[in-house]
Design a protein around this motif. Structure first.
Motif, PDB file in Angstrom:
ATOM      1  N   ASN A 137      30.424  60.949  38.511  1.00  0.00           N
ATOM      2  CA  ASN A 137      31.210  60.460  37.386  1.00  0.00           C
ATOM      3  C   ASN A 137      32.417  61.382  37.188  1.00  0.00           C
ATOM      4  O   ASN A 137      32.255  62.570  36.955  1.00  0.00           O
ATOM      5  N   GLN A 165      32.231  56.707  39.879  1.00  0.00           N
ATOM      6  CA  GLN A 165      32.741  55.995  38.712  1.00  0.00           C
ATOM      7  C   GLN A 165      33.791  56.850  38.016  1.00  0.00           C
ATOM      8  O   GLN A 165      33.574  58.039  37.786  1.00  0.00           O
ATOM      9  N   ASN A 195      35.287  50.295  39.891  1.00  0.00           N
ATOM     10  CA  ASN A 195      34.701  51.602  39.569  1.00  0.00           C
ATOM     11  C   ASN A 195      35.569  52.419  38.610  1.00  0.00           C
ATOM     12  O   ASN A 195      35.286  53.592  38.370  1.00  0.00           O
TER      13      ASN A 195
END
Length: 237
Positions: A137, A165, A195
């Motif tokens: 992330n 992401q 994403n």
């Protein structure tokens, strides 16, 4: 002399026969339709009555409960944020919120610098990736000091790849003309890349003057809490 009886009409030529036949067919069709509808209704009722397993309640530690209360987060969001591995890259706003983001996301690597521009991002990201410090992330807070260019966005996304992401926090810089351009580009990028997710800080903080310092950009404590809470909730969606 006896009168002859009128010859009987052939059965198929009698109107009454056809009327009776039509009624039989109609009633038969109605019965079949009724039976089918009844079966369908019973099937739907059976599906509805199947007990679905209830989600297990999220158990938080004492420290996590304090975080949930401070940031107005649900147990589910708190637990997800606590477990998430995050790399956060940004400018002076990211520097401001470092204590708060570390509190909500204990597995975060914060890389912030005052005056940072978006064109620095691709190289920073590449360096972190080479050092194996680019998490699944990636949080981006850039655009405060100037609008990003599409070429730099493309370079950054190429480094990140499709599996990670990206959570790109849009900007609140009401005194600068590039605020709108920056936020439109962020929104367009999020729309065109599965994403990439926009964290809409601009709209969330609109009119909340108590969130900001006198420059309308950098954050007071309650603004930092709201900022990180919005990020956590967006990431949990």
């Amino acid at each position: 002399m006896k009168r002859r009886a009128a010859p009987k009409k052939f059965l198929l030529k009698r109107p009454a026969f056809w009327i009776v036949l039509i009624l039989i067919v109609a009633l038969g069709s109605a019965a079949v339709a009724h039976e089918m509808l009844t079966r369908l209704a019973n099937r739907e009722a059976a599906v509805k009555t199947i007990s679905k397993p209830k989600p297990k309640p999220v158990k938080l530690t004492a420290a996590e409960k304090k975080v949930a209360k401070k940031y107005y987060l649900s147990p589910r969001v708190t637990a997800k944020a606590h477990a998430a591995k995050v790399t956060a890259i940004g400018d002076s706003v990211m520097v401001d919120i470092k204590p708060e983001i570390k509190q909500v996301f204990p597995h975060v690597l914060v890389n912030g610098a005052v005056g940072r521009q978006f064109y620095d991002l691709p190289n920073i990201t590449q360096s972190l990736k080479a050092e194996n410090k680019l998490a699944d992330n990636v949080v981006v807070n850039l655009g405060t000091n100037g609008p990003p260019e599409k070429a730099d966005v493309s370079r950054f996304l190429k480094v990140v790849g499709n599996k990670r992401q990206v959570y790109w926090i849009n900007t609140h810089v009401p005194s600068q003309k590039w605020e709108g351009k920056t936020n439109r580009l962020i929104a367009a990028t999020a729309k065109s890349h599965r994403n990439v997710h926009m964290v809409d800080w601009h709209d969330f903080s609109e009119g909340q003057t108590n969130f900001f310092a006198s420059d309308g950009v950098h954050l007071q404590t309650n603004g930092a809490i709201a900022y990180v809470a919005l990020l956590a909730k967006t990431m949990a969606e």
